[in-house]
Design a protein around this motif. Structure first.
Motif, PDB file in Angstrom:
ATOM      1  N   MET A 186     -17.033  36.831  40.425  1.00  0.00           N
ATOM      2  CA  MET A 186     -16.390  35.552  40.718  1.00  0.00           C
ATOM      3  C   MET A 186     -16.634  35.171  42.181  1.00  0.00           C
ATOM      4  SD  MET A 186     -14.868  34.754  37.856  1.00  0.00           S
ATOM      5  CE  MET A 186     -14.142  35.451  36.364  1.00  0.00           C
ATOM      6  N   LEU A 187     -17.249  34.015  42.385  1.00  0.00           N
ATOM      7  CA  LEU A 187     -17.539  33.534  43.731  1.00  0.00           C
ATOM      8  C   LEU A 187     -16.707  32.281  43.995  1.00  0.00           C
ATOM      9  CD1 LEU A 187     -21.417  34.016  43.630  1.00  0.00           C
ATOM     10  CD2 LEU A 187     -19.711  35.545  44.635  1.00  0.00           C
ATOM     11  N   GLY A 188     -15.466  32.495  44.420  1.00  0.00           N
ATOM     12  CA  GLY A 188     -14.560  31.389  44.714  1.00  0.00           C
ATOM     13  C   GLY A 188     -14.149  30.610  43.484  1.00  0.00           C
ATOM     14  N   VAL A 189     -13.770  31.320  42.427  1.00  0.00           N
ATOM     15  CA  VAL A 189     -13.587  30.695  41.123  1.00  0.00           C
ATOM     16  C   VAL A 189     -12.123  30.569  40.743  1.00  0.00           C
ATOM     17  CG1 VAL A 189     -14.121  30.866  38.670  1.00  0.00           C
ATOM     18  CG2 VAL A 189     -15.819  31.565  40.350  1.00  0.00           C
ATOM     19  N   SER A 190     -11.789  29.410  40.213  1.00  0.00           N
ATOM     20  CA  SER A 190     -10.532  29.188  39.498  1.00  0.00           C
ATOM     21  C   SER A 190     -10.909  28.926  38.043  1.00  0.00           C
ATOM     22  CB  SER A 190      -9.771  27.999  40.083  1.00  0.00           C
ATOM     23  OG  SER A 190      -8.603  27.741  39.337  1.00  0.00           O
ATOM     24  N   THR A 191     -10.471  29.779  37.138  1.00  0.00           N
ATOM     25  CA  THR A 191     -10.930  29.709  35.750  1.00  0.00           C
ATOM     26  C   THR A 191      -9.869  29.141  34.820  1.00  0.00           C
ATOM     27  OG1 THR A 191     -10.184  31.931  35.113  1.00  0.00           O
ATOM     28  CG2 THR A 191     -12.377  31.751  36.117  1.00  0.00           C
TER      29      THR A 191
ATOM     30  N   ASP B 231      -6.859  32.475  39.058  1.00  0.00           N
ATOM     31  CA  ASP B 231      -7.536  32.259  40.332  1.00  0.00           C
ATOM     32  C   ASP B 231      -8.037  33.592  40.864  1.00  0.00           C
ATOM     33  OD1 ASP B 231      -6.866  29.511  40.322  1.00  0.00           O
ATOM     34  OD2 ASP B 231      -4.880  29.991  41.090  1.00  0.00           O
ATOM     35  N   TYR B 232      -9.313  33.635  41.282  1.00  0.00           N
ATOM     36  CA  TYR B 232      -9.914  34.879  41.759  1.00  0.00           C
ATOM     37  C   TYR B 232     -10.333  34.742  43.218  1.00  0.00           C
ATOM     38  CZ  TYR B 232     -10.269  36.321  36.865  1.00  0.00           C
ATOM     39  OH  TYR B 232      -9.985  36.666  35.569  1.00  0.00           O
ATOM     40  N   PRO B 233     -10.174  35.798  44.007  1.00  0.00           N
ATOM     41  CA  PRO B 233     -10.664  35.768  45.394  1.00  0.00           C
ATOM     42  C   PRO B 233     -12.183  35.808  45.410  1.00  0.00           C
ATOM     43  CG  PRO B 233      -9.856  37.964  44.849  1.00  0.00           C
ATOM     44  CD  PRO B 233      -9.495  37.072  43.683  1.00  0.00           C
TER      45      PRO B 233
END
Length: 256
Positions: free
Chosen positions: A76-81, A22-24
């Motif tokens: 990353m723009l609000g990304v859960s990878t 998970d990225y901010p």
């Protein structure tokens, strides 16, 4: 595995390592490369991937294929990878170039499940069968037109980069040829040689890809269309559908 680095797991004795992260909002992964190939899937948000050869925008519920040793930067723009790191010997036939790919409902569920498998999963049991099915599904994916190729010629590259900062549907090949002090015929030949596309095709692709980022941020189609120089939202939406296969209002809402 979740929220860990492939650098710590790269030598795991398995063909595939699956990691969820998970990225901010606005997190930037600076340029880096991997020994393994990477399938980078965004369950939420939008990713912007950049290499020396171009830029890709990856909407939610799509993925980007990154071959081994390809240096890439990711915003990353609000990304859960969910990422698969695949040994080169086990790579599916997706080629040696980055590309955005579709993700089927089955593949999506398999990716979600894969990150919760034991790191040293049983290759001959249910977990190994799941990974093998994932690789089979990867071979069935289709490439999406979300790549903006960039030229190598410095002066032409400068014009392309400026356009990406402020897309303008009214810019013409005649204007660019004048700025480069070459004939229109020479410009058209050079542009296709350097990007593999005509100027108009590239301009439309660039507008679509740049619009996806703004749509993900919640901006209205009308605002984007006017900012890009389109005469109306309808004209922009028609172009968007022709290039991307779906209207802008739907493209971020489905996994198609």
């Amino acid at each position: 595995m979740r929220n860990t680095s492939i650098d710590l797991l790269d030598h795991t004795p398995r063909a595939v390592v699956a990691i969820g992260t998970d990225y901010p909002q606005g997190h930037l992964l600076p340029s880096h490369s991997h020994r393994r190939a990477q399938l980078l899937y965004g369950a939420t948000g939008v990713m912007q991937v950049s290499t020396t050869n171009g830029r890709w925008v990856v909407p939610s519920q799509r993925a980007v294929w990154i071959p081994p040793q390809v240096a890439h930067e990711v915003l990353m723009l609000g990304v859960s990878t969910r990422s698969l790191y695949i040994e080169p010997a086990a790579m599916p036939a997706l080629g040696d170039q980055c590309q955005v790919i579709s993700v089927s409902p089955l593949m999506r569920q398999l990716l979600m499940e894969a990150v919760d498998l034991p790191l040293a999963y049983d290759k001959d049991g249910r977990d190994g069968a799941l990974i093998n099915l994932l690789l089979h599904e990867l071979n069935r994916t289709t490439c999406l037109p979300l790549h903006i190729p960039l030229p190598e010629t410095p002066r032409l590259l400068t014009l392309c980069q400026a356009f990406l900062q402020q897309p303008n549907a009214h810019q013409s090949p005649e204007q660019w040829a004048q700025q480069l002090h070459i004939s229109l015929r020479t410009f058209n030949r050079l542009f296709r040689e350097q990007t593999g596309m005509s100027f108009v095709q590239w301009r439309q692709r660039a507008c679509v890809v740049r619009a996806l980022t703004r749509l993900a941020a919640g901006e209205a189609v009308t605002r984007i269309a006017l900012d890009f120089g389109y005469d109306s939202p309808a004209a922009f939406s028609t172009m968007f559908r022709r290039v991307a296969g779906q209207p802008p209002s739907a493209y971020l809402e489905t996994g198609a």
